[in-house]
Write an enzyme that holds these catalytic residues in place. Sequence first.
Site, PDB file in Angstrom:
ATOM      1  N   PRO A 282       0.829  -1.213   0.000  1.00  0.00           N
ATOM      2  CG  PRO A 282      -0.203  -1.195   2.092  1.00  0.00           C
ATOM      3  CD  PRO A 282       0.606  -2.046   1.171  1.00  0.00           C
TER       4      PRO A 282
ATOM      5  CD  GLU B 222       2.180  -4.445  10.319  1.00  0.00           C
ATOM      6  OE1 GLU B 222       2.259  -3.283   9.900  1.00  0.00           O
ATOM      7  OE2 GLU B 222       1.103  -5.009  10.597  1.00  0.00           O
TER       8      GLU B 222
ATOM      9  NE  ARG C 214      -8.228  -6.226 -20.361  1.00  0.00           N
ATOM     10  CZ  ARG C 214      -8.259  -5.037 -20.952  1.00  0.00           C
ATOM     11  NH1 ARG C 214      -7.301  -4.165 -20.742  1.00  0.00           N
ATOM     12  NH2 ARG C 214      -9.243  -4.723 -21.774  1.00  0.00           N
TER      13      ARG C 214
ATOM     14  CG  ASP D 178      -9.163  -1.235 -22.399  1.00  0.00           C
ATOM     15  OD1 ASP D 178     -10.215  -1.691 -22.860  1.00  0.00           O
ATOM     16  OD2 ASP D 178      -8.142  -1.912 -22.195  1.00  0.00           O
TER      17      ASP D 178
HETATM   18  N1  ADE Z   1      -0.932  -4.989   0.179  1.00  0.00           N
HETATM   19  C1  ADE Z   1      -1.862  -4.594   1.071  1.00  0.00           C
HETATM   20  N2  ADE Z   1      -2.625  -3.619   0.582  1.00  0.00           N
HETATM   21  C2  ADE Z   1      -2.175  -3.355  -0.689  1.00  0.00           C
HETATM   22  C3  ADE Z   1      -2.538  -2.451  -1.705  1.00  0.00           C
HETATM   23  N3  ADE Z   1      -3.534  -1.576  -1.557  1.00  0.00           N
HETATM   24  N4  ADE Z   1      -1.860  -2.485  -2.865  1.00  0.00           N
HETATM   25  C4  ADE Z   1      -0.833  -3.344  -3.014  1.00  0.00           C
HETATM   26  N5  ADE Z   1      -0.441  -4.219  -2.090  1.00  0.00           N
HETATM   27  C5  ADE Z   1      -1.093  -4.235  -0.927  1.00  0.00           C
END
Ligand code: ADE
Length: 283
Positions: A102, A129, A171, A186
Site C-alpha cells: 500500500p 507488515e 490482457r 479502454d
Molecule cells: N498490500 C496490502 N494492501 C495493498 C494495496 N492496496 N496495494 C498493493 N499491495 C497491498
Amino acid sequence: MRLDVITIFPEYLAPLRLSLVGKAADRGLLDIRIHDLRAWTRDRHHTVDDTPYGGGPGMVMKPEPWGEALDEILADGPPTDGDGAETAARSDTGPVLVVPTPSGRPFTQEIAAELAERPHLVFAPARYEGIDRRVVEEYAERAEVRELSIGDYVLAGGEAPVLVMVEAVVRLLPGVLGNVESHRDDSFAAGSMAHLLEGPVYTKPPVWRGREVPEILLGGHHGNIARWRRDHALRRTAEHRPDLLRAAPPGSWDRPDLRLLAELGWEPDADGRFGPRPGGMEE
Ligand code: ADE
C-alpha cells in the site's frame, strides 16, 4: 512472458489458471510459476516472519527465505541482453521484481503496459507488515524493482494485488485478447479517449423491461455513434473522476467536448486546463 509469484499462500493464486490468464498460459503465451516461499526456509517450523526491530505491532517477513527464493528464480529466468548484474538491472530485457504494497506508487494502465513489454516478471506479495527492507535494496541491483499499490486501502496481503496486476498486464500481451482492437478504447488507454472513462454499453434485446437502447446506437451512423459515446464518456468522467478531467492536457478537447464541458459547469483556467466553475454543477 515468464511470470513467477512467490507466496506463502500458493492456493490464493489458483485463479491464474482460469479465464483469460489461464487460457493465455494454456496457449503457451505465458509461463506462470507459483512458488511456496516456505520451500526456501531451513528451520523445522518453516518460519517466514519475525518481530520488527524497533518494536511495534505485527510481524515482518524475514529476508533469508526471500533471498534464497529470488536468487534461484532470477537465475532460472529468461536470458537478458548484456552481461553483468548492473546491465540486467537497467536493461529493458531484464527481470522486473514487483512488490505489492500500500505504500508503493499507484499501479496504473501505463505501468501495466510497461510491464507487458518485459520478458520476466517476479511478484513478491508480502503478508504481515511487509518484507525486511534489505530485500528490495539487494534486488534493486539485479532487477528493476517496482513497489506498487493497487489503491488507497489496506489489504491483508499482496496476493489479491498480484491477481489484479497480472490480469491487467496479461490482457495487453499480443494475441491474448481475441480482438486486437478490444483494448484500444479502454478507460485509461492512450489515444483520443485517454483521460476519459468508458461510457455505457448495450446489447440485444433492443427493449428490456420497457427500457430502450438509445436510438442512435441502432442507427449505424458511425460518426454520430462516436460522438454519442464520447459525450457519455465525458459526462461519466466529470461525475466519477473529475481529477482525470483536471489532469488532461489542454488540447485534449474538441469543440463539442468544450460545449458539453461548459454545460456541465467546467471552464478552462489560465493554463487551458479544466476545473469546475465556482458554483458550477460538479459535486
Ligand atoms: N498490500 C496490502 N494492501 C495493498 C494495496 N492496496 N496495494 C498493493 N499491495 C497491498
